[in-house]
Design a protein around this motif. Structure first.
Motif, PDB file in Angstrom:
ATOM      1  N   TYR A 102       2.947 -16.376  16.194  1.00 26.83           N
ATOM      2  CA  TYR A 102       1.575 -15.980  15.895  1.00 26.83           C
ATOM      3  C   TYR A 102       1.497 -14.550  15.358  1.00 26.83           C
ATOM      4  N   ALA A 103       2.621 -14.083  14.773  1.00 27.25           N
ATOM      5  CA  ALA A 103       2.685 -12.786  14.091  1.00 27.25           C
ATOM      6  C   ALA A 103       2.412 -11.617  15.025  1.00 27.25           C
ATOM      7  N   GLU A 104       2.794 -11.736  16.277  1.00 26.21           N
ATOM      8  CA  GLU A 104       2.718 -10.638  17.224  1.00 26.21           C
ATOM      9  C   GLU A 104       4.109 -10.062  17.436  1.00 26.21           C
TER      10      GLU A 104
ATOM     11  N   SER B 141       7.789 -19.317   5.102  1.00 24.20           N
ATOM     12  CA  SER B 141       8.377 -20.378   4.294  1.00 24.20           C
ATOM     13  C   SER B 141       9.846 -20.504   4.687  1.00 24.20           C
ATOM     14  N   VAL B 142      10.415 -21.663   4.452  1.00 26.19           N
ATOM     15  CA  VAL B 142      11.776 -21.906   4.905  1.00 26.19           C
ATOM     16  C   VAL B 142      12.629 -22.395   3.748  1.00 26.19           C
ATOM     17  N   GLY B 143      13.836 -21.840   3.673  1.00 25.14           N
ATOM     18  CA  GLY B 143      14.825 -22.341   2.734  1.00 25.14           C
ATOM     19  C   GLY B 143      15.704 -23.353   3.429  1.00 25.14           C
ATOM     20  N   ALA B 144      15.935 -24.473   2.812  1.00 24.59           N
ATOM     21  CA  ALA B 144      16.670 -25.559   3.464  1.00 24.59           C
ATOM     22  C   ALA B 144      18.136 -25.191   3.627  1.00 24.59           C
TER      23      ALA B 144
ATOM     24  N   LEU C 163      15.380 -15.424  17.200  1.00 25.99           N
ATOM     25  CA  LEU C 163      14.085 -15.697  17.833  1.00 25.99           C
ATOM     26  C   LEU C 163      13.065 -16.175  16.801  1.00 25.99           C
ATOM     27  N   GLY C 164      13.077 -15.551  15.621  1.00 26.72           N
ATOM     28  CA  GLY C 164      12.126 -15.939  14.583  1.00 26.72           C
ATOM     29  C   GLY C 164      12.352 -17.352  14.082  1.00 26.72           C
ATOM     30  N   SER C 165      13.627 -17.750  13.933  1.00 24.94           N
ATOM     31  CA  SER C 165      13.901 -19.122  13.485  1.00 24.94           C
ATOM     32  C   SER C 165      13.425 -20.135  14.519  1.00 24.94           C
ATOM     33  N   MET C 166      13.581 -19.804  15.803  1.00 24.65           N
ATOM     34  CA  MET C 166      13.064 -20.685  16.847  1.00 24.65           C
ATOM     35  C   MET C 166      11.543 -20.741  16.815  1.00 24.65           C
ATOM     36  N   ALA C 167      10.912 -19.604  16.515  1.00 23.95           N
ATOM     37  CA  ALA C 167       9.449 -19.535  16.547  1.00 23.95           C
ATOM     38  C   ALA C 167       8.820 -20.505  15.565  1.00 23.95           C
ATOM     39  N   PHE C 168       9.362 -20.601  14.351  1.00 26.35           N
ATOM     40  CA  PHE C 168       8.744 -21.451  13.338  1.00 26.35           C
ATOM     41  C   PHE C 168       9.089 -22.925  13.510  1.00 26.35           C
ATOM     42  N   ALA C 169       9.894 -23.254  14.521  1.00 32.60           N
ATOM     43  CA  ALA C 169      10.148 -24.652  14.844  1.00 32.60           C
ATOM     44  C   ALA C 169       9.266 -25.155  15.979  1.00 32.60           C
ATOM     45  N   ILE C 170       8.413 -24.285  16.549  1.00 32.68           N
ATOM     46  CA  ILE C 170       7.533 -24.687  17.648  1.00 32.68           C
ATOM     47  C   ILE C 170       6.507 -25.702  17.163  1.00 32.68           C
ATOM     48  N   ASP C 171       6.292 -26.709  17.952  1.00 27.73           N
ATOM     49  CA  ASP C 171       5.264 -27.712  17.661  1.00 27.73           C
ATOM     50  C   ASP C 171       3.912 -27.162  18.134  1.00 27.73           C
ATOM     51  N   VAL C 172       3.292 -26.310  17.316  1.00 23.75           N
ATOM     52  CA  VAL C 172       2.050 -25.643  17.700  1.00 23.75           C
ATOM     53  C   VAL C 172       0.866 -26.595  17.566  1.00 23.75           C
ATOM     54  N   PRO C 173      -0.245 -26.297  18.229  1.00 24.35           N
ATOM     55  CA  PRO C 173      -1.441 -27.130  18.076  1.00 24.35           C
ATOM     56  C   PRO C 173      -1.897 -27.182  16.620  1.00 24.35           C
ATOM     57  N   PRO C 174      -2.210 -28.355  16.091  1.00 18.13           N
ATOM     58  CA  PRO C 174      -2.629 -28.466  14.672  1.00 18.13           C
ATOM     59  C   PRO C 174      -3.828 -27.600  14.331  1.00 18.13           C
TER      60      PRO C 174
ATOM     61  N   ALA D 105      -4.686 -25.123  11.063  1.00 14.51           N
ATOM     62  CA  ALA D 105      -5.883 -25.313  10.240  1.00 14.51           C
ATOM     63  C   ALA D 105      -6.752 -24.064  10.205  1.00 14.51           C
ATOM     64  N   ASP D 106      -6.790 -23.318  11.314  1.00 12.25           N
ATOM     65  CA  ASP D 106      -7.601 -22.106  11.379  1.00 12.25           C
ATOM     66  C   ASP D 106      -6.912 -20.894  10.760  1.00 12.25           C
ATOM     67  N   GLY D 107      -5.679 -21.060  10.328  1.00 13.15           N
ATOM     68  CA  GLY D 107      -4.958 -19.949   9.732  1.00 13.15           C
ATOM     69  C   GLY D 107      -4.345 -18.993  10.734  1.00 13.15           C
ATOM     70  N   ARG D 108      -4.295 -19.384  12.009  1.00 14.61           N
ATOM     71  CA  ARG D 108      -3.722 -18.502  13.032  1.00 14.61           C
ATOM     72  C   ARG D 108      -2.209 -18.453  12.959  1.00 14.61           C
ATOM     73  N   THR D 109      -1.587 -19.485  12.396  1.00 14.15           N
ATOM     74  CA  THR D 109      -0.138 -19.514  12.250  1.00 14.15           C
ATOM     75  C   THR D 109       0.213 -20.421  11.078  1.00 14.15           C
ATOM     76  N   MET D 110       1.509 -20.465  10.757  1.00 13.15           N
ATOM     77  CA  MET D 110       1.985 -21.268   9.635  1.00 13.15           C
ATOM     78  C   MET D 110       2.400 -22.654  10.123  1.00 13.15           C
TER      79      MET D 110
END
Length: 359
Positions: A57-59, A165-168, A269-280, A284-289
């Motif tokens: 969440y960019a903190e 964004s993620v590079g494969a 830690l950052g790579s793990m962060a963007f794999a979190i199954d966050v609430p949709p 939609a609200d722009g709080r995270t990617m």
């Protein structure tokens, strides 16, 4: 001896144990050691998971280092007794006794924030290959370890998260990880610790990381021979058992050398962060990617409540985030991360000291 005298003696004898010496040291040592060890492990896991979620969440992450634990005990005991005898009247004879004991525990915890140079050394600098590769000797799957820590091998790229964004992951990188794991299971990988010589075109900075050699051993098994040949081809190595140097760089500059670019702890830690199954709704609200499952081998779930048997769980902004106790690979990867955190802080002052005064 009369009946009332027997009762008097019995009452006084019953009070005697309260007057003896009371020691709490031996009885508390084992329990305190286990309890504090368990509590520290739970606290470390929760702090790490919370910082992973905050990064999503960019903190900015915040780490507190537990530097000291002092557990003090105070024991108090009292003993009282009374005896009134009136031989002329047994009805007025009275016997009394009593005792009490109180044990107070007053633990004190000392925390220090990880900031400044310590933060830079621990979280921002890439992990040296000489620190990462020896973990293979402990039995950690090499494909899992490299998926977490290694960004590229000889120019073959792992998945990379950049500003949401993620590079494969490249096909060659994925194929190499598979081959190395097969060779590891078959005992065909030989990790050797040592100091490599400084060669032409190598700076002192790179030489400092050259503390590990890796050899791919031959086998009589046709399948292992084919896997070893493919791994050597991907790494650009000759078809023999000659050990090759692991160096920190994008590309190798000498024969029998493999260049590895590692991530920093913050990068892991950052790579793990963007794999979190966050609430949709948060996306939609722009709080995270959006979620990028390929960014990390650790599956972190979210919901309004966490399961009772979660491996580790924390609450953040009215939602719970957790790793399932039934997901062994995610638990193992998270444990590897905790080992990396410990290794990254190995040059810092010692961790928590538990002092238990008991006398």
């Amino acid at each position: 001896m009369t009946q009332h005298r027997c009762r008097v003696i019995a009452a006084l004898v019953a009070c005697l144990p309260l007057g003896g010496c009371f020691g709490i040291g031996p009885e508390r040592l084992s329990r305190d050691e286990i309890d504090f060890s368990r509590a520290l492990a739970i606290s470390d896991n929760q702090q790490t998971l919370l910082n992973i979620v905050r990064l999503r969440y960019a903190e900015a992450p915040t780490f507190l280092d537990l530097t000291q634990v002092i557990s003090g005990y105070q024991a108090q005991q009292t003993l009282s007794g009374s005896l009134d005898l009136f031989p002329s009247s047994h009805a007025s004879t009275s016997v009394g006794g009593g005792g009490s004991m109180q044990l107070q525990e007053n633990p004190t915890f000392t925390y220090a924030p990880v900031t400044g140079e310590q933060f830079s050394e621990t979280f921002l600098r890439p992990l040296p290959p000489g620190t990462v590769l020896p973990l293979v000797l402990t039995g950690i799957p090499i494909d899992l370890l490299f998926a977490l820590v290694v960004q590229s091998i000889n120019g073959m790229d792992n998945a990379q998260v950049l500003a949401g964004s993620v590079g494969a992951m490249s096909e060659d990188f994925a194929r190499l990880l598979h081959d190395l794991r097969v060779l590891q299971v078959a005992g065909r990988l030989d990790v050797r610790l040592g100091q490599a010589a400084i060669g032409q075109g190598r700076s002192d900075r790179r030489a400092a990381a050259d503390v590990v050699k890796l050899a791919i051993l031959n086998s009589d098994d046709a399948r292992m021979t084919a896997v070893a040949a493919e791994a050597r081809r991907l790494l650009g190595l000759p078809d023999d058992e000659t050990p090759f140097d692991i160096v920190f760089d994008r590309r190798p500059v000498r024969p029998h050398e493999v260049a590895i670019l590692t991530r920093s702890v913050l990068g892991v830690l950052g790579s793990m962060a963007f794999a979190i199954d966050v609430p949709p709704g948060d996306v939609a609200d722009g709080r995270t990617m959006p979620t990028m499952p390929a960014a990390s081998p650790v599956a972190i779930h979210s919901g309004r409540s966490a399961p009772d048997d979660a491996f580790v769980a924390i609450e953040y902004d009215r939602h719970w985030y957790w790793i399932s106790s039934r997901d062994f690979r995610s638990k193992l990867a998270f444990a590897v991360l905790q080992n990396l955190l410990a290794l990254a802080q190995s040059k810092q002052p010692p961790g928590a000291v538990v002092t238990i005064p008991a006398g």
